[in-house]
Design a protein around this motif. Structure first.
Motif, short mmCIF file in Angstrom:
data_model
loop_
_atom_site.label_atom_id
_atom_site.label_comp_id
_atom_site.label_asym_id
_atom_site.label_seq_id
_atom_site.Cartn_x
_atom_site.Cartn_y
_atom_site.Cartn_z
N LEU A 158 0.81 -1.25 0.01
CA LEU A 158 -0.12 0.01 0.04
C LEU A 158 0.88 1.14 -0.01
O LEU A 158 0.51 2.32 -0.71
CB LEU A 158 -1.11 -0.06 1.24
N LEU A 159 1.97 1.19 0.72
CA LEU A 159 2.94 2.33 0.70
C LEU A 159 3.60 2.49 -0.60
O LEU A 159 3.82 3.80 -1.13
CB LEU A 159 3.96 2.30 1.62
N ALA A 160 4.37 1.34 -1.17
CA ALA A 160 4.81 1.34 -2.37
C ALA A 160 3.92 2.04 -3.43
O ALA A 160 4.36 2.73 -4.48
CB ALA A 160 5.51 0.25 -2.69
N ASP A 161 2.59 1.55 -3.40
CA ASP A 161 1.77 1.83 -4.45
C ASP A 161 1.42 3.29 -4.58
O ASP A 161 1.10 3.88 -5.74
CB ASP A 161 0.77 0.99 -4.51
N ARG A 162 1.69 3.92 -3.46
CA ARG A 162 1.20 5.41 -3.64
C ARG A 162 2.56 6.31 -3.69
O ARG A 162 2.47 7.61 -3.63
CB ARG A 162 0.41 5.69 -2.48
N THR A 163 3.71 5.60 -3.97
CA THR A 163 4.88 6.29 -3.75
C THR A 163 5.50 6.46 -5.36
O THR A 163 6.60 6.02 -5.51
CB THR A 163 5.82 5.81 -2.84
N GLU A 164 4.65 6.84 -5.92
CA GLU A 164 4.95 6.79 -7.57
C GLU A 164 5.96 7.98 -8.00
O GLU A 164 6.88 7.73 -8.67
CB GLU A 164 3.96 6.95 -8.49
N ALA A 165 6.14 9.08 -7.05
CA ALA A 165 7.06 10.23 -7.38
C ALA A 165 8.57 9.99 -7.06
O ALA A 165 9.56 10.54 -7.66
CB ALA A 165 6.65 11.40 -6.68
N ASP A 166 8.91 8.94 -6.34
CA ASP A 166 10.36 8.83 -5.78
C ASP A 166 10.43 7.08 -6.11
O ASP A 166 9.88 6.37 -5.17
CB ASP A 166 10.23 9.02 -4.26
N GLN A 167 10.90 6.92 -7.20
CA GLN A 167 11.16 5.55 -7.62
C GLN A 167 12.03 4.81 -6.42
O GLN A 167 11.67 3.41 -6.18
CB GLN A 167 11.73 5.32 -8.88
N ALA A 168 13.04 5.05 -6.31
CA ALA A 168 13.79 4.35 -5.34
C ALA A 168 13.01 4.15 -3.98
O ALA A 168 13.16 2.93 -3.59
CB ALA A 168 15.01 5.24 -4.72
N ARG A 169 12.29 4.92 -3.21
CA ARG A 169 11.72 4.90 -2.14
C ARG A 169 10.56 3.77 -2.34
O ARG A 169 10.41 2.81 -1.57
CB ARG A 169 11.02 6.21 -1.64
N ARG A 170 10.00 3.83 -3.62
CA ARG A 170 8.92 2.85 -3.95
C ARG A 170 9.49 1.57 -3.84
O ARG A 170 8.90 0.50 -3.34
CB ARG A 170 8.34 3.57 -5.39
N GLU A 171 10.58 1.41 -4.59
CA GLU A 171 11.15 -0.08 -4.86
C GLU A 171 11.51 -0.42 -3.27
O GLU A 171 11.56 -1.77 -2.96
CB GLU A 171 12.53 -0.19 -5.76
N ASP A 172 12.02 0.42 -2.49
CA ASP A 172 12.35 0.31 -1.08
C ASP A 172 11.12 -0.52 -0.37
O ASP A 172 11.29 -1.48 0.58
CB ASP A 172 13.10 1.18 -0.40
N PHE A 173 10.20 0.27 -0.06
CA PHE A 173 9.01 -0.45 0.31
C PHE A 173 8.68 -1.74 -0.19
O PHE A 173 8.37 -2.82 0.45
CB PHE A 173 7.76 0.68 0.12
N ALA A 174 8.51 -1.94 -1.60
CA ALA A 174 8.25 -3.10 -2.09
C ALA A 174 9.01 -4.21 -1.56
O ALA A 174 8.77 -5.31 -1.57
CB ALA A 174 8.09 -2.85 -3.81
#
Length: 279
Positions: A95-111
Motif C-alpha cells: 500500500l505504501l509502495a503503490d502510492r509512492t510513484e514520485a520517488d522510484q527508489a523509495r517505492r522500490e524500497d517499500f516493495a
C-alpha cells in the motif's frame, strides 16, 4: 490501428504491476533494497499484536499514509515472529509502495521490504495463504518494473504466486488476483516470445469487475483490455466502464485516491477518444 505510442506509455505507467520491458539486454540486475527510514511517531497508537492484525485487515488504498507508517513501525519493532504479522507487513508495504510513484527508489524500497515480509510468512509454514501469495506478487512486480532483466527472471514466480492467490483467496484486494493476472496476460508478449494471451486477459478482467464492480481500477483495466482486443467494436462497453469508474471516483469513498486513478482512466479515455463529462 490503435495508437502504439499511447499503449507503450500505458505499459510503462501501469501502477505497480510490472512488466514489461522484456527486450532489454545488459540492464543491471535488481539490487537488494534497504528498509525505508520512518520517523518515530509519538502519536501512533500503541496497538497490541492482536489489535494491529485486526486493524490491518481494514487497511486499503484509502488508508492514510501516517497510519500505514505507524503500523509498519510497530511491526518492525515487534519482539515475536508471527505469520499474521509477516502477512500484514507485506500488505502495508505494498500500500505504501503503490502510492509512492514520485520517488522510484523509495517505492522500490517499500516493495522490496514487502517481498521480504511475504517470504518470511511463507517460511513460517503457511504457504497456502492466498493473501500472502498475492502481496508477494504485487510487491515483486514493483521491485522489477524498472529492471527488465529482473522482470524476465521473476515472471514465472510472479505468475505462479498470482495463480495460487486466485485459487485460494480470489477476492483479496477487490479481486486483485484476477485484475493483476489479467493485466499480466494483456501486456506480456504473446507466444512464442511470452505468455501474453488477450482472451485470457479479458476473461480475468471481466471476472474482476463481476466480483468487485465498485472498485474503479477493475473497470478501468477491463476497458483497457477491451480496447486492446476489440478496438472500436468494444467502444460502447468501454464507455460504460469508464463512465461508471468516473462516477465512482467522484464519490466520497474513493476521494483519497481519485487523482492517482484518474491518470489511468484518462489514459484509456484519451486513446479511445472518449470525452467523459465531469472529468
Amino acid at each position: 490501428m490503435h495508437n502504439r505510442t499511447m499503449r507503450l506509455k500505458f505499459i510503462l505507467s501501469f501502477r505497480g504491476f510490472v512488466l514489461l520491458a522484456f527486450l532489454c539486454a545488459g540492464c543491471s540486475v535488481l539490487q537488494q533494497k534497504n528498509p525505508v527510514v520512518l520517523l518515530p511517531a509519538d502519536s501512533c497508537p500503541q496497538w497490541t499484536s492482536e489489535e494491529l492484525e485486526a486493524q490491518v485487515t481494514l487497511f486499503d488504498d484509502t488508508t492514510d499514509t501516517a497510519t500505514l507508517h505507524c503500523a509498519l513501525n510497530l511491526l518492525r519493532n515487534a519482539k515475536e515472529e508471527r505469520i499474521d504479522e509477516s502477512a500484514a507487513g507485506a500488505k502495508i508495504c505494498f500500500l505504501l509502495a503503490d502510492r509512492t510513484e514520485a520517488d522510484q527508489a523509495r517505492r522500490e524500497d517499500f516493495a522490496s521490504e514487502g517481498v521480504r515480509w511475504a517470504e518470511r510468512a511463507l517460511e513460517q509454514g503457511n504457504e497456502e495463504r492466498g493473501d500472502v501469495n498475492y502481496y508477494l506478487a504485487v510487491n515483486l512486480g514493483i521491485t522489477v518494473e524498472k529492471h527488465p532483466v529482473a522482470a524476465v527472471k521473476n515472471l514465472d514466480r510472479l505468475v505462479a504466486s498470482l495463480e495460487k492467490a486466485l485459487a485460494l483467496t480470489p477476492d483479496v484486494s477487490s479481486a486483485g488476483p484476477y485484475r493483476v493476472l489479467g493485466m499480466v496476460y494483456l501486456k506480456a508478449p504473446p507466444w512464442p516470445r511470452g505468455i501474453g494471451d488477450g482472451d485470457k486477459a479479458l476473461e480475468l478482467l471481466r471476472e474482476a469487475v463481476r466480483r468487485s464492480p465498485e472498485y474503479p481500477p477493475n473497470r478501468i483495466f477491463h476497458a483497457r483490455a477491451l480496447w486492446e482486443m476489440e478496438g472500436e467494436e468494444g467502444e460502447q462497453e468501454i464507455t460504460e466502464h469508464l463512465e461508471e469508474a468516473l462516477r465512482l471516483l467522484n464519490g466520497e469513498q474513493w476521494k483519497p485516491v481519485k487523482n492517482r486513478w484518474m491518470d489511468d482512466l484518462n489514459a484509456v479515455a484519451k486513446e479511445v477518444q472518449i470525452d467523459l463529462p465531469g472529468r
